[in-house]
Design a protein around this motif. Structure first.
Motif, mmCIF file in Angstrom:
data_model
loop_
_atom_site.group_PDB
_atom_site.id
_atom_site.type_symbol
_atom_site.label_atom_id
_atom_site.label_comp_id
_atom_site.label_asym_id
_atom_site.label_seq_id
_atom_site.Cartn_x
_atom_site.Cartn_y
_atom_site.Cartn_z
ATOM 1 N N HIS A 176 11.822 5.832 -0.994
ATOM 2 C CA HIS A 176 12.412 5.343 -2.240
ATOM 3 C C HIS A 176 11.860 3.967 -2.606
ATOM 4 C CE1 HIS A 176 15.375 4.868 -5.411
ATOM 5 N NE2 HIS A 176 15.735 3.703 -4.895
ATOM 6 N N GLU A 177 11.561 3.146 -1.582
ATOM 7 C CA GLU A 177 11.035 1.804 -1.834
ATOM 8 C C GLU A 177 9.621 1.835 -2.412
ATOM 9 O OE1 GLU A 177 11.397 -0.861 1.444
ATOM 10 O OE2 GLU A 177 13.362 -0.083 2.029
ATOM 11 N N THR A 178 8.924 2.957 -2.248
ATOM 12 C CA THR A 178 7.557 3.029 -2.756
ATOM 13 C C THR A 178 7.497 3.465 -4.211
ATOM 14 O OG1 THR A 178 7.166 5.367 -2.191
ATOM 15 C CG2 THR A 178 6.817 3.738 -0.436
ATOM 16 N N GLU A 179 8.563 4.020 -4.734
ATOM 17 C CA GLU A 179 8.511 4.644 -6.058
ATOM 18 C C GLU A 179 8.257 3.698 -7.220
ATOM 19 O OE1 GLU A 179 12.072 6.887 -6.267
ATOM 20 O OE2 GLU A 179 11.388 8.433 -4.861
ATOM 21 N N VAL A 184 6.514 1.026 -7.527
ATOM 22 C CA VAL A 184 5.194 0.400 -7.601
ATOM 23 C C VAL A 184 4.139 1.305 -6.998
ATOM 24 C CG1 VAL A 184 5.853 -2.019 -7.749
ATOM 25 C CG2 VAL A 184 5.931 -0.871 -5.541
ATOM 26 N N MET A 185 4.128 2.541 -7.413
ATOM 27 C CA MET A 185 3.147 3.508 -6.917
ATOM 28 C C MET A 185 1.731 3.088 -7.284
ATOM 29 S SD MET A 185 3.991 6.312 -5.265
ATOM 30 C CE MET A 185 2.869 7.546 -5.874
ATOM 31 N N HIS A 186 0.795 3.452 -6.407
ATOM 32 C CA HIS A 186 -0.636 3.289 -6.625
ATOM 33 C C HIS A 186 -1.103 1.841 -6.589
ATOM 34 C CE1 HIS A 186 -0.569 7.488 -7.534
ATOM 35 N NE2 HIS A 186 0.163 7.306 -8.609
ATOM 36 N N THR A 187 -0.263 0.914 -6.153
ATOM 37 C CA THR A 187 -0.746 -0.446 -5.970
ATOM 38 C C THR A 187 -1.162 -0.618 -4.531
ATOM 39 O OG1 THR A 187 1.454 -1.266 -5.428
ATOM 40 C CG2 THR A 187 0.789 -1.318 -7.757
ATOM 41 N N ARG A 234 0.870 -1.181 0.000
ATOM 42 C CA ARG A 234 0.000 0.000 0.000
ATOM 43 C C ARG A 234 0.909 1.235 0.000
ATOM 44 N NH1 ARG A 234 -3.368 -1.519 5.078
ATOM 45 N NH2 ARG A 234 -4.288 0.539 4.811
ATOM 46 N N HIS A 235 1.528 1.460 -1.157
ATOM 47 C CA HIS A 235 2.619 2.412 -1.243
ATOM 48 C C HIS A 235 2.174 3.871 -1.151
ATOM 49 C CE1 HIS A 235 4.232 -1.357 -2.874
ATOM 50 N NE2 HIS A 235 5.360 -0.950 -2.321
ATOM 51 N N GLU A 236 1.030 4.195 -1.690
ATOM 52 C CA GLU A 236 0.558 5.571 -1.602
ATOM 53 C C GLU A 236 0.280 5.947 -0.145
ATOM 54 O OE1 GLU A 236 -0.254 9.342 -2.435
ATOM 55 O OE2 GLU A 236 0.528 7.880 -3.869
ATOM 56 N N GLU A 237 -0.328 5.034 0.611
ATOM 57 C CA GLU A 237 -0.574 5.289 2.034
ATOM 58 C C GLU A 237 0.731 5.371 2.805
ATOM 59 O OE1 GLU A 237 -4.068 3.086 3.819
ATOM 60 O OE2 GLU A 237 -3.930 2.071 1.884
ATOM 61 N N ALA A 238 1.719 4.587 2.392
ATOM 62 C CA ALA A 238 3.029 4.644 3.044
ATOM 63 C C ALA A 238 3.657 6.019 2.853
ATOM 64 C CB ALA A 238 3.943 3.556 2.478
#
Length: 300
Positions: free
Chosen positions: A243-246, A248-251, A210-214
């Motif tokens: 950086h780890e969220t970039e 796979v954004m929006h998944t 949940r990368h956007e929430e992160a």
């Protein structure tokens, strides 16, 4: 022990002043009892093995048992004898005063963490929350005096609750129980926002894809808006997590709906308890009875 004889004398004048200064400088108590000998071995002679022997003698003779048991457990932990320290506390805490029990619990949590005993750590953290819910935290007081790096400061029930929830969240993370970890981290942040816990929440959300929430959880740390975000190491960690969220954004992946709804309702009740907290309030509160259901819902 020759050194203890020098300490135990009752001389006055300049000799007495030097002796008092010795105790202040080395932070050891005066006298010649087993506990005093143990502290001298621990702090002055730097002989932890012998110190443990004398701490045992202090406990067996009833000499400052509260302090002797806690200090012995700390020395054992430093010697990588955490399992022995756990057994010592379990076996002899009944000899200690009621006022010492909370600090013994805190020691046990650290020892469980060092030994990787996550289940035991979670159960003890839940017990500490139960004491808060029943109004028994801090031995029935609204605040307690804590010490860090030699300085004393006051800790409120709200601050302690947030800290315990943060520790509980990390323990759930060790079990890969990210839904439970997220729940308690979010509640801790509503009570007292903290940069390190925000990073842990961000990591928890990343683990759930949940990368956007992160990114939202890490936002205040990067902007240095919350307590602890003045620490460059914490900000660097937030940047690394971001950086780890970039890639796979929006998944995202959905939470277990049944878990989330039931647990959110439970945690909302915690707000009521904290806002109305008074020492030794009514023990008929339904709060912990409901929170104890987390054992089946999120501690598995």
């Amino acid at each position: 022990m020759a050194t203890s004889k020098r300490r135990g004398g009752g001389g006055g004048g300049a000799g007495g002043e030097k002796k008092d200064l010795f105790h202040v400088v080395h932070k050891v108590p005066a006298g010649d009892s087993p506990y005093v000998r143990a502290k001298h071995l621990q702090l002055v002679e730097k002989d932890p093995e012998a110190a443990v022997v004398w701490f045992w003698k202090a406990i067996n003779s009833g000499d400052r048992v509260d302090s002797a048991l806690k200090d012995m457990a700390v020395v054992m932990k430093q010697q990588d004898r955490a399992e022995e320290a756990i057994e010592a506390i379990r076996s002899f805490r009944h000899l200690c005063s009621r006022q010492a029990q909370e600090s013994l619990d805190n020691l046990l949590i650290d020892l469980y963490k060092k030994c990787g005993k996550v289940d035991e750590q979670i159960e003890l953290l839940k017990q500490k929350l139960k004491m808060i819910y029943l109004g028994e935290a801090f031995n029935g007081k609204a605040t307690k005096t804590a010490r860090s790096h030699g300085k004393k400061f006051q800790v409120s029930v709200q601050q302690e609750t947030s800290r315990v929830l943060g520790n509980l969240g990390w323990a759930y993370m060790q079990q890969n129980n990210y839904a439970a970890a997220e729940l308690v981290y979010r509640k801790a942040q509503t009570i007292e926002p903290d940069a390190n816990r925000a990073c842990n929440l961000g990591l928890c959300l990343i683990k759930q894809s949940r990368h956007e929430e992160a990114r939202q959880a890490l936002h205040d740390v990067l902007l240095r808006r919350i307590s602890g975000s003045d620490d460059d190491k914490v900000v660097a960690r937030a940047e690394q997590l971001l950086h780890e969220t970039e890639p796979v954004m929006h998944t995202s992946s959905p939470l277990d709906a049944g878990l989330s709804i039931a647990s959110e309702e439970i945690m909302e009740r915690l707000d009521i308890v904290l806002s109305e907290w008074t020492p030794f309030r009514s023990r008929r509160l339904p709060v912990f009875e409901e929170i104890s259901t987390l054992r089946d819902q999120i501690a598995c």
